[in-house]
Scaffold this motif. Structure first.
Motif: not given
Length: 771
Positions: A581-582, A730-738
């Motif tokens: 997810l970004s 600008t703020v960006g975030l990436q997460m790994l969702l299982k």
């Protein structure tokens, strides 16, 4: 232009003059820009060649015709070395003064009169060549007018039907022939529309080019004349010779690319005619770029801060540019020029610009994707002189509120002189690249590019011009001043990025092995820099939606912020299918960009904004410099109390840079085991990355555009210049969702990500004292 004066000339006189001038041809010789004007004003009339008479000039000898000649004329032929020295000096100064002629006479062992007459003869020689060149143009125009006159006479003698093009008297043709003539008339009308379209960027209709080609072939001439008198071939399967150099950046026609295909089927199925149109477009663009690059040109106006230049649109409209067409509705013009010095040679930089992969690597934060569609010419004599290709590129600004710009353009390079190169770009799709519903910004690239000139000590001076038109309606209101100023996509950003990248490459290449066992080896540094660049690329792909990305934009309920962009993509973590997810957004901050950057790169203050740090302070374990400015580096960070808490295996990889166009900080958690392999010089492609970070851009107002790298004063009080100015964060975030069961996103997950982004922004504001 020539029609009114053409019929007043005697063609026989033309032929005699051209035959006389043909003995003094200088095809293939080049001379500096601006020399044409001086040659037109030159009033010398003397014999041409490298031979000189011993005695007086032609005028002096003629003055004594009524007296018996006591001695015979003696010719003095200069040696090849003397001619070469004179030629070299002539290129620099065609009108030497008395002192310069005296110095040359002593240096070459010639009399001062001999030097004087040689320069007179040389100037006359070039003037004669110019006249010959103009005569050829007039002759060709005469042939064209004769053909048109003949067609008009035929049309008057044989009136035709306006509907079908057949005879005006009915009953003379059959019904089948009548239908064929109607279809022929329809096809001619369609061709007319194509000609009108081509005229928008060529400045000359396609029908004129086709007529010129037919006349050239019918007259039996081997070569036709292209734009500005450039010698072109009527048979494009032949190698095209070098032609007369007009001194303004266009010299000859490059040979065709072996086995070249029709480039994109731009104007139908006639590859020869399409290639001719591309050549015309390249020459016209090169002409305009050189005009716009001239120093102290009235085409440019310095903005209020006195460091940047923008286009003087009123002056530009007066020069009669073939590209100065009315803008489409909703489009605005963006034009800027920048001059800088680079740590690279002009030839190396040209090689980089013509290799699409190297070009993308040189501008990683600007170019989201680029590829070559067609190579039109590979250049001459195994060099990049005359290299021409059709390319497509997607340019990005690190913010989800500014769409990616997609250009399809022609790139053409020319060696203007020794150590001087010109590279020009110009759109060939006239802004049709972004159709309705496309995620890209509708735009058109007018003649843009750079002039590169070698300097001592391996340096290179660049004069870069960027000229575009784009649809402003798709740009967020907060970013319009930045985009309109030219800092977002203009010349200033291109040059600033080039300077920073060249400096980084120079540092990496100059790194020497060290005996310190704790230091990172040169191979390890290169591997770390490669990993850091891949991390930054991933971060940008989650912010800027380009065709190189495989992200899906999510629209799940009301996420509470219309400026938030959330995207997802599938990812295989071993046998388990996961979702990455970004989320990203941009906000305006009423503090300077320098102040925000200094705060975010300070490791000991990271706990004040990083929710993933669990309130722990960070310390820098490894520092790899990428430039002289503080903050241009790749670092490895670790929580200060990680040892003993079972978290010593998890580290942060951080990539940060800053220049006068913007700043960026990207980080990702990475395992200690993976980093040990990379620092040992191993392959970095296996390392899993989930990057997050910040981009900090000027807000487009002049008082916030200038910035240099700096640091805090160590007390947590991050002051600096332009504290009363603002920036765009600008703020960006990436997460790994299982989520192997459903494999779908839920509104609760999106709300969680939204809260993380909003919370990070609030923490940064609180730390900087922003209400």
């Amino acid at each position: 232009m020539y029609a009114s004066s053409l019929f007043g000339f005697d063609l026989a006189l033309f032929q005699r003059r051209m035959e006389r001038n043909g003995q003094m041809g200088l095809i293939g010789e080049s001379f500096e820009a601006g020399l044409i004007g001086r040659m037109r004003e030159d009033e010398y009339e003397s014999r041409s060649g490298s031979d000189n008479f011993d005695g007086g000039s032609g005028d002096e000898l003629d003055a004594g015709d009524d007296q018996p000649r006591s001695k015979k004329k003696k010719y003095h032929r200069h040696s090849p070395q003397q001619i070469q020295e004179l030629e070299n000096f002539f290129k620099e100064c065609p009108h030497p003064d008395e002192k310069q002629r005296s110095d040359l006479s002593r240096k070459l062992g010639l009399e001062i009169k001999q030097v004087k007459f040689w320069f007179q003869n040389r100037r006359t020689q070039m003037k004669t060549q110019l006249e010959r060149h103009e005569n050829m143009l007039l002759r060709q125009e005469n042939e064209k007018l004769r053909a048109e006159n003949s067609l008009m006479k035929d049309a008057m003698a044989n009136p035709t039907c306006s509907n079908c093009g057949g005879p005006a008297i009915p009953g003379q043709i059959s019904m089948e022939e009548h239908q064929i003539r109607i279809e022929n008339a329809r096809l001619k009308e369609e061709l007319g529309r194509v000609c009108t379209l081509s005229n928008k960027f060529l400045g000359r209709p396609l029908s004129a080019l086709a007529s010129m080609t037919m006349q050239t072939q019918n007259s039996g001439l081997e070569f036709g004349m292209g734009r500005n008198g450039i010698v072109g071939s009527s048979n494009f399967n032949m190698s095209l010779p070098m032609g007369f150099d007009m001194g303004d950046g266009v010299m000859g026609t490059p040979p065709p690319y072996p086995g070249s295909r029709t480039p994109m089927g731009m104007m139908g199925n006639d590859a020869h005619q399409e290639r001719s149109m591309l050549l015309e477009l390249a020459y016209a663009a090169m002409d305009e770029l050189i005009k716009m690059s001239q120093p102290d040109s009235s085409l440019w106006i310095k903005v209020s801060d006195g460091t940047k230049e923008v286009l003087n649109h009123e002056e530009y409209s007066r020069i009669g540019s073939p590209f100065n067409d009315p803008k489409p509705n909703g489009f605005v013009t963006e034009a800027s020029r920048e001059i800088g010095v680079l740590i690279i040679s002009s030839a190396d930089l040209v090689e980089t610009m013509l290799d699409v992969d190297r070009w993308s690597e040189m501008f990683p934060c600007m170019i989201a994707r680029a590829h070559t569609l067609e190579v039109i010419s590979n250049g001459t004599d195994g060099s990049r002189n005359g290299f021409m290709q059709v390319m497509q590129a997607e340019l990005q600004l690190p913010s989800p509120l500014v769409p990616v710009r997609q250009y399809t353009f022609l790139r053409y390079s020319k060696k203007h002189a020794e150590g001087v190169w010109v590279v020009v770009d110009v759109s060939i799709d006239i802004g049709r690249n972004a159709a309705n519903g496309s995620p890209f910004m509708s735009c058109r690239r007018l003649p843009s590019g750079c002039i590169l000139q070698d300097m001592p000590n391996g340096l290179c001076q660049i004069t870069l011009v960027d000229h575009s038109q784009y649809d402003e309606s798709v740009v967020h209101q907060n970013f319009r001043p930045l985009v309109n100023s030219g800092i977002a996509f203009g010349a200033h950003r291109w040059v600033a990025t080039l300077q920073r990248q060249c400096e980084s490459l120079a540092i990496v290449m100059s790194a020497a092995p060290t005996e310190d066992p704790t230091a990172v080896s040169p191979a390890g540094k290169k591997s770390m820099l490669k990993l850091a660049q891949r991390m930054s690329d991933y971060f940008l792909s989650g912010i800027c939606l380009s065709s190189a990305c495989n992200w899906d934009v999510l629209h799940i309920g009301n996420i509470g912020n219309s400026d938030m962009k959330i995207m997802s993509r599938k990812h295989m973590d071993g046998p388990v299918e996961c979702i990455v997810l970004s989320a990203s957004t941009s906000v305006w901050m009423p503090v300077s960009r320098q102040r925000v950057f200094d705060f975010l790169i300070e490791a000991r203050l990271r706990s004040e904004w990083d929710s993933l740090s669990n309130g722990e302070t960070m310390q820098e374990m490894v520092h790899i410099a990428k430039g002289q400015a503080l903050g241009n580096s790749v670092s490895i960070l670790r929580a200060s109390n990680a040892v003993g808490n079972g978290n010593e295996d998890m580290l942060y990889l951080q990539d940060s840079w800053t220049d006068s166009s913007g700043s960026m900080i990207v980080y990702s958690p990475v395992s200690l085991q993976s980093l040990n392999v990379v620092m040992g010089g191993g392959d970095s492609s296996f390392v899993a990355l989930l990057p997050s970070g910040f981009s900090i851009l000027p807000d487009g107002h002049s008082n916030s555009n200038n910035i240099v790298g700096g640091s805090s004063d160590g007390s947590g009080n991050f002051g600096g210049e332009n504290d009363n100015s603002g920036c765009l964060l600008t703020v960006g975030l990436q997460m790994l969702l299982k989520n192997p069961q459903t494999g779908k996103m839920t509104k609760e997950t999106v709300d969680t990500v939204n809260s993380l982004i909003a919370g990070t922004i609030e923490k940064v504001k609180d730390a900087l004292g922003v209400a």
